[in-house]
Scaffold this motif. Structure first.
Motif, mmCIF file in Angstrom:
data_model
loop_
_atom_site.group_PDB
_atom_site.id
_atom_site.type_symbol
_atom_site.label_atom_id
_atom_site.label_comp_id
_atom_site.label_asym_id
_atom_site.label_seq_id
_atom_site.Cartn_x
_atom_site.Cartn_y
_atom_site.Cartn_z
ATOM 1 N N GLU A 571 0.826 -1.199 0.000
ATOM 2 C CA GLU A 571 0.000 0.000 0.000
ATOM 3 C C GLU A 571 0.864 1.254 0.000
ATOM 4 O O GLU A 571 0.577 2.261 -0.679
ATOM 5 N N GLU A 572 1.917 1.213 0.794
ATOM 6 C CA GLU A 572 2.817 2.375 0.864
ATOM 7 C C GLU A 572 3.510 2.617 -0.479
ATOM 8 O O GLU A 572 3.637 3.758 -0.954
ATOM 9 N N ASN A 574 2.468 1.706 -3.428
ATOM 10 C CA ASN A 574 1.509 2.026 -4.484
ATOM 11 C C ASN A 574 1.347 3.519 -4.650
ATOM 12 O O ASN A 574 1.076 4.021 -5.751
ATOM 13 N N THR A 575 1.521 4.284 -3.592
ATOM 14 C CA THR A 575 1.413 5.748 -3.664
ATOM 15 C C THR A 575 2.665 6.400 -4.225
ATOM 16 O O THR A 575 2.636 7.567 -4.611
ATOM 17 N N ILE A 576 3.772 5.632 -4.243
ATOM 18 C CA ILE A 576 5.052 6.204 -4.707
ATOM 19 C C ILE A 576 5.330 5.816 -6.160
ATOM 20 O O ILE A 576 5.581 6.674 -7.014
ATOM 21 N N SER A 577 5.298 4.489 -6.451
ATOM 22 C CA SER A 577 5.635 4.032 -7.802
ATOM 23 C C SER A 577 4.991 2.675 -8.032
ATOM 24 O O SER A 577 5.103 1.776 -7.189
ATOM 25 N N LYS A 578 4.319 2.552 -9.205
ATOM 26 C CA LYS A 578 3.692 1.285 -9.553
ATOM 27 C C LYS A 578 4.745 0.213 -9.811
ATOM 28 O O LYS A 578 4.609 -0.935 -9.374
ATOM 29 N N LYS A 581 6.164 -1.139 -6.609
ATOM 30 C CA LYS A 581 5.242 -2.058 -5.941
ATOM 31 C C LYS A 581 5.330 -3.458 -6.568
ATOM 32 O O LYS A 581 5.376 -4.468 -5.853
#
Length: 601
Positions: A571-572, A574-578, A581
């Motif tokens: 989850e963390e 996912n907000t930074i880079s696909k 992740k």
């Protein structure tokens, strides 16, 4: 008996020698027994002697010693005890005579206890002696005739209920006799009939038990036994007889009837064999009778069979020789023994000595072969039960080496089937282990399908569970690998463009490259990571992930990678880079599978 002493001679018939001194003191010189009234002179002598002072040598009552006094006291006590015992037994005999009649007229009361009826007599004077037999009969009837005026009737209903709850046939029978004679109206006809039926059921049950306990039964006994069982099967008796007794009786009757049927059949066969003059049939029937231990039952028939054997044994020599030859050729133990017996019973046994010896040697050889076959059967059975391939192979080779292949076709066939199954099980187990070691998804699926189809779910249960668990993980990893391959160049270029990447992205790329085989010291520098990301062709990041072999990952690098990404979450990222992740999911899955495989090993 009275002792008398005499001062003077009074009568020649009664008196004896007496002497007196001058001091008028008497000396007893002789004491004698007198049973009649003494004469006048003797009384005078006694009176005079009683006033004398005894001197030395006189015999008096005070002259008894202490031991004599003790003995005299003991004798008196024993006589008193004997007298008391005699009186006690006389009273007891009279009381027992009265107890035989519970309804005689007394001045006491009649009480009823659960054990027995006790009659308490307060004061019953004995009958006066009579002179004639008619008077005796009249007095006895008058004394024992039941009366209702001066007595309390006993509670026989409660007594009857108590006996019905228990199991005392004698007491119940005696009580019913008394009730039927005197108290039937008081207790009630229905209750008396019910008690009588219960008593009959008890007696029937005792008869059944007696029949069941017999070792042997004749035809009459079986007929009586069947009659008792039929009575016990009635609707009323069945409820009052114990079910186990009735069941045992049915089983025993069934076995006895079957035994009688067998005896009748054997008697018919024996009679037919004797009349047909068939030696083989007669011998077979006699052996059957002896095997079933019916010698006592067929004693007369067996004697007739013995006589018939003697007649039939006088056969011609050619028939006996032919039978011996055919038995030796057939190598049949039973036929050989029968032929030898017939030859030995014949009158020309000496002429057939050579053929009899050959037949006996053949029997010995067949018995040795039979023992060897039994030994191989045991070894084959033990090897199959053990499930060890080496033991089964050894048992199979030994059986074939000893030439038992034809005689033990069935056993050897079972052994070969078990051996093939063990070979298949071993191969499938090896395939599962290889697929698990190599973490090969395709081979693992194929091995699991083969085990399921061959039916080794129980034998390979542990390996199958491990393989299925690993298969689920590899399938999840394969899905993640597809997600990695679906990443576009723009997603990877986004990571390359970072001059100072977020710490989360840096950790993911460090762990990913360590798993792919890069040195941990190299990937600490972000510039070196960018250089690796720029490579194309077979050294491109996506190509290396696609062709990655999980077996090449060492346990040390797996633990280093796990430590690096331990504090991250999808989850963390996912907000930074696909892309970060997706790389994280693939790296964590590979590391987790490698560590779980190490635990399994």
């Amino acid at each position: 008996m009275t002792e008398y002493c005499h001062r003077e001679r009074v009568d020649k018939d009664y008196l004896t020698e007496i002497s007196c001194d001058t001091s008028d003191c008497c000396y007893l010189t002789r004491v004698f027994t007198y049973t009649d009234t003494p004469p006048l002179g003797l009384r005078t002598c006694l009176d005079a002697w009683s006033n004398c002072t005894p001197v030395k040598g006189a015999v008096t009552s005070e002259g008894l010693s202490d031991l004599e006094k003790i003995w005299l006291l003991v004798i008196c006590i024993l006589l008193a005890i004997v007298l008391v015992v005699i009186v006690y037994f006389i009273l007891r005999i009279r009381r027992q005579k009265y107890k035989q009649y519970p309804d005689y007229e007394t001045k006491g009361t009649v009480t009823d206890s659960p054990a027995s009826m006790v009659i308490q007599v307060e004061s019953a004077p004995p009958p006066k002696p009579v002179e004639t037999a008619a008077a005796v009969f009249a007095v006895t009837n008058a004394t024992l005739r039941p009366t209702t005026r001066e007595r309390t009737p006993p509670d026989l209903s409660a007594k009857l209920d108590h006996l019905l709850k228990g199991r005392d046939e004698k007491k119940l029978s005696a009580l019913l006799e008394t009730i039927n004679e005197y108290y039937k109206d008081q207790v009630g006809t229905d209750k008396v009939e019910y008690a009588q039926s219960v008593l009959e059921a008890w007696r029937l049950e005792s008869e059944l038990q007696a029949f069941c306990n017999r070792s042997d039964m004749s035809a009459d006994d079986i007929s009586a036994f069947r009659h008792c069982v039929e009575r016990a099967d009635g609707p009323v008796e069945r409820e009052r007889i114990h079910p186990m007794v009735l069941k045992h009786a049915h089983q025993r009757l069934k076995s006895e009837l079957a035994k009688q049927a067998v005896i009748s059949e054997l008697r018919f066969r024996l009679t037919s064999a004797i009349q047909s003059d068939s030696y083989e049939d007669l011998e077979m029937v006699v052996e059957t009778i002896r095997a079933k231990q019916f010698d006592d039952v067929f004693e007369k028939e067996l004697e007739s069979a013995r006589i018939q054997f003697v007649k039939l044994s006088q056969l011609d020599r050619s028939a006996v020789e032919k039978e011996l030859t055919s038995a030796v050729s057939a190598r049949d133990t039973t036929a050989l023994r029968r032929a030898i017996q017939r030859a030995e019973r014949s009158t020309f046994v000496e002429e057939l000595g050579g053929q009899i010896s050959v037949a006996k040697r053949t029997i010995d050889e067949l018995e040795e072969i039979q023992e060897l076959q039994n030994l191989h059967r045991l070894k084959i059975s033990t090897a199959i039960k053990s499930g060890e391939i080496k033991k089964m192979e050894l048992a199979l080779s030994n059986a074939k080496m000893d030439g038992c292949g034809e005689d033990l076709k069935i056993e050897i066939g079972d052994l070969e089937t078990a051996l093939k199954r063990r070979y298949l099980q071993k191969r499938l187990k090896g395939n599962l282990n290889v697929a698990i070691q190599n973490l090969d998804l395709i081979k693992l699926r194929r091995a699991i399908n083969e085990v399921t189809a061959s039916g080794f779910l129980k034998e390979l249960g542990i390996e199958l569970d491990q393989a299925q668990g690993l298969l689920s993980k590899l399938e999840r990893l394969d899905l993640i690998k597809k997600a990695v391959m679906d990443l576009t160049n723009n997603n990877i270029a986004e990571i390359k463009s970072y001059t100072a990447p977020p710490i989360q992205v840096h950790k993911v790329l460090m762990a990913l490259l360590i798993v792919l085989g890069e040195e941990p010291e190299v990937v600490r520098d972000w510039f070196e990571i960018q250089v690796i990301l720029v490579k194309t062709g077979r050294y491109s990041l996506k190509r290396r992930v696609q062709e990655y072999n999980h077996a090449n990952l060492s346990i040390g690098n797996a633990r280093r990678a796990a430590t690096i990404i331990n504090d991250l979450s999808p989850e963390e990222l996912n907000t930074i880079s696909k892309a970060a992740k997706v790389f994280y999911l693939w790296t964590s899955a590979v590391v987790e599978d490698r560590l779980s495989l190490d635990i399994i090993k």
